[in-house]
Design a protein around this motif. Structure first.
Motif, short mmCIF file in Angstrom:
data_model
loop_
_atom_site.label_atom_id
_atom_site.label_comp_id
_atom_site.label_asym_id
_atom_site.label_seq_id
_atom_site.Cartn_x
_atom_site.Cartn_y
_atom_site.Cartn_z
N HIS A 18 51.18 62.88 23.08
CA HIS A 18 49.87 63.38 23.51
C HIS A 18 49.76 63.26 25.03
CE1 HIS A 18 45.54 63.89 23.90
NE2 HIS A 18 45.50 64.29 22.65
N VAL A 19 49.14 64.26 25.65
CA VAL A 19 49.04 64.27 27.11
C VAL A 19 48.29 63.05 27.65
CG1 VAL A 19 46.96 65.74 27.10
CG2 VAL A 19 48.47 65.72 29.11
N ARG A 20 47.31 62.56 26.91
CA ARG A 20 46.58 61.37 27.37
C ARG A 20 47.41 60.10 27.21
NH1 ARG A 20 41.81 62.14 29.34
NH2 ARG A 20 40.84 64.18 29.00
N ASP A 21 48.26 60.07 26.23
CA ASP A 21 49.19 58.95 26.11
C ASP A 21 50.21 58.98 27.25
OD1 ASP A 21 48.21 57.55 23.88
OD2 ASP A 21 49.13 59.00 22.51
N ALA A 22 50.62 60.18 27.65
CA ALA A 22 51.54 60.30 28.79
C ALA A 22 50.89 59.74 30.05
CB ALA A 22 51.95 61.75 29.00
N ALA A 23 49.61 60.06 30.26
CA ALA A 23 48.89 59.51 31.41
C ALA A 23 48.82 57.99 31.34
CB ALA A 23 47.49 60.11 31.48
N ILE A 79 50.21 54.95 33.96
CA ILE A 79 49.36 53.85 34.45
C ILE A 79 49.98 52.50 34.09
CG2 ILE A 79 47.11 52.74 34.21
CD1 ILE A 79 45.93 55.57 33.85
N ARG A 80 50.55 52.39 32.89
CA ARG A 80 51.26 51.15 32.52
C ARG A 80 52.42 50.90 33.49
NH1 ARG A 80 50.71 49.06 27.18
NH2 ARG A 80 48.61 49.61 26.47
N ALA A 81 53.13 51.96 33.85
CA ALA A 81 54.26 51.80 34.78
C ALA A 81 53.77 51.38 36.16
CB ALA A 81 55.04 53.11 34.87
N ILE A 82 52.66 51.94 36.60
CA ILE A 82 52.10 51.59 37.90
C ILE A 82 51.70 50.12 37.94
CG2 ILE A 82 50.10 51.94 39.43
CD1 ILE A 82 50.17 54.91 38.53
N GLU A 83 51.15 49.64 36.83
CA GLU A 83 50.61 48.28 36.79
C GLU A 83 51.66 47.24 36.43
OE1 GLU A 83 47.28 48.64 34.14
OE2 GLU A 83 46.02 49.59 35.68
N ALA A 84 52.84 47.68 35.98
CA ALA A 84 53.90 46.74 35.60
C ALA A 84 54.57 46.18 36.84
CB ALA A 84 54.93 47.44 34.71
N ARG A 85 55.19 45.03 36.67
CA ARG A 85 55.94 44.42 37.76
C ARG A 85 57.34 44.07 37.25
NH1 ARG A 85 52.44 46.39 39.92
NH2 ARG A 85 50.93 45.60 41.41
N PRO A 86 58.16 45.09 37.01
CA PRO A 86 59.49 44.80 36.45
C PRO A 86 60.37 44.08 37.46
CG PRO A 86 59.32 47.10 37.09
CD PRO A 86 57.95 46.52 37.25
N ALA A 87 61.26 43.22 36.94
CA ALA A 87 62.16 42.48 37.81
C ALA A 87 63.20 43.41 38.43
CB ALA A 87 62.85 41.38 37.02
N SER A 88 63.63 44.43 37.69
CA SER A 88 64.64 45.34 38.18
C SER A 88 64.09 46.24 39.27
CB SER A 88 65.14 46.22 37.03
OG SER A 88 65.98 47.26 37.51
N PRO A 89 64.88 46.58 40.29
CA PRO A 89 64.39 47.47 41.34
C PRO A 89 64.27 48.92 40.89
CG PRO A 89 66.70 46.96 41.70
CD PRO A 89 66.24 46.08 40.58
N LEU A 90 64.79 49.23 39.72
CA LEU A 90 64.67 50.60 39.22
C LEU A 90 64.59 50.57 37.71
CD1 LEU A 90 67.68 51.62 37.99
CD2 LEU A 90 68.22 51.42 40.42
#
Length: 349
Positions: A210-215, A219-230
């Motif tokens: 769903h397009v809203r789930d894609a959005a 946002i989850r990716a923006i707010e995440a702080r993964p240890a990996s640089p990529l």
């Protein structure tokens, strides 16, 4: 108000218009960049603004990057048919503009870069769920341009630049900039308006989202702080891996009287299942919307006459671009150069 500022390219598009609204509702300061080629939809913003600009000419507006914390790069000629109309324009927009934007972000100190890629990169999965280490078998210029862009982003990853790539499933659902050139949307529209659902082949697998789930995933990716640089994620869920015939049967069950028409000779060559384990583990992302529920909402919206016949040029990337090309091809100054003609026509309004 959220202290982070996010620039979104392709802000007027099918996903971009939804993402701009979601970011704004959560207090992000947003800047939407779009040239209006495919759409002029602007979601009202409380904390942001829009810039009319072409991503192929990012040097013209790159100083804006000094004021943002992250870039979400959605802008592209989206879809196999639209890219096939003018492959030169597709490569300029989807790949070369991504290269230019990457370089501009590095110059202006934007570390966090989020890129909309596609599960269409897999093309063929030969009956196995494709994971991040599965070989890619692109079946179109659209997928090829996304793969090249991924390679460029990952080759530039480092301490000062951290790209994150989301390979999106085929999107569906209602959006401020509605599209009826997407499988679930157009099949539902045809079921309501024509009483028919045409299925080319039908046994091909596709992942849907769903397009809203894609959005929400962005946002989850923006707010995440993964240890990996990529990071690279397949974006969707195993529960929404469907055969095309399964989608048709879901729609037929929801739209009374709709009949399924099979066309074996016109079967699409793309056929891929996808493994989505990584995005759940890394981002805690699980889609919250399902196909059946959205088909009901789509059918209601189409049945109410909200989108007319659903055949308007504005509802299809392919037809929007085709109409513009028909117009600019009458200009004798550019008889054999549709890319230049499209650019001139847009500049002249």
């Amino acid at each position: 108000m959220n202290n982070r500022s996010v620039l979104v390219t392709g802000a007027h598009g099918y996903l971009g218009s939804v993402l701009m609204g979601e970011l704004d509702s959560r207090g992000y300061r947003t800047v939407g960049v779009d040239n209006g080629l495919m759409s002029d939809v602007r979601v009202p913003l409380r904390h942001g603004s829009y810039v009319d600009a072409d991503i192929r000419k990012c040097d013209d507006w790159a100083p804006i990057l000094d004021e943002v914390d992250a870039v979400v790069h959605l802008a592209a000629i989206v879809g196999d048919p639209a890219c096939g109309l003018d492959e030169d324009l597709a490569w300029q927009t989807n790949y070369l503009a991504t290269v230019s934007l990457t370089e501009a972000c590095r110059r202006h100190g934007v570390r966090d870069f989020f890129f909309a890629s596609t599960c269409s990169n897999y093309g063929l999965s030969f009956g196995e769920a494709a994971g991040l280490h599965t070989a890619l078998h692109p079946q179109s210029v659209y997928a090829e341009s996304k793969i090249y862009s991924e390679h460029h982003l990952l080759s530039n990853a480092g301490e000062g630049f951290r790209p994150r790539i989301l390979r999106l499933s085929t999107l569906y659902g209602l959006s401020p900039r509605m599209r009826f050139d997407l499988s679930i949307n157009v099949m539902t529209a045809h079921a309501v308006n024509r009483g028919e659902i045409t299925v080319n082949g039908g046994f091909q697998w596709r992942p849907f989202l769903h397009v809203r789930d894609a959005a929400e995933a962005f946002i989850r990716a923006i707010e995440a702080r993964p240890a990996s640089p990529l990071s690279v994620w397949n974006c969707g869920s195993a529960a929404q891996n469907h055969r095309i015939i399964d989608i048709a049967e879901i729609i037929a069950a929801e739209v009374q009287g709709a009949q399924i028409l099979r066309r074996e000779a016109d079967a699409d060559s793309r056929d891929y299942l996808v493994d989505f384990a990584g995005i759940g583990e890394d981002l805690g992302f699980t889609p919250s919307r399902g196909v059946v529920e959205e088909v009901r909402l789509l059918a209601q919206a189409v049945g109410s006459g909200r989108f007319g016949s659903c055949a308007g040029t504005e509802y299809s990337n392919n037809e929007t671009l085709r109409a513009l090309m028909r117009t600019v091809h009458t200009d004798s100054a550019f008889p054999n150069n549709p890319t230049a003609a499209i650019r001139l026509a847009h500049q002249n309004g």
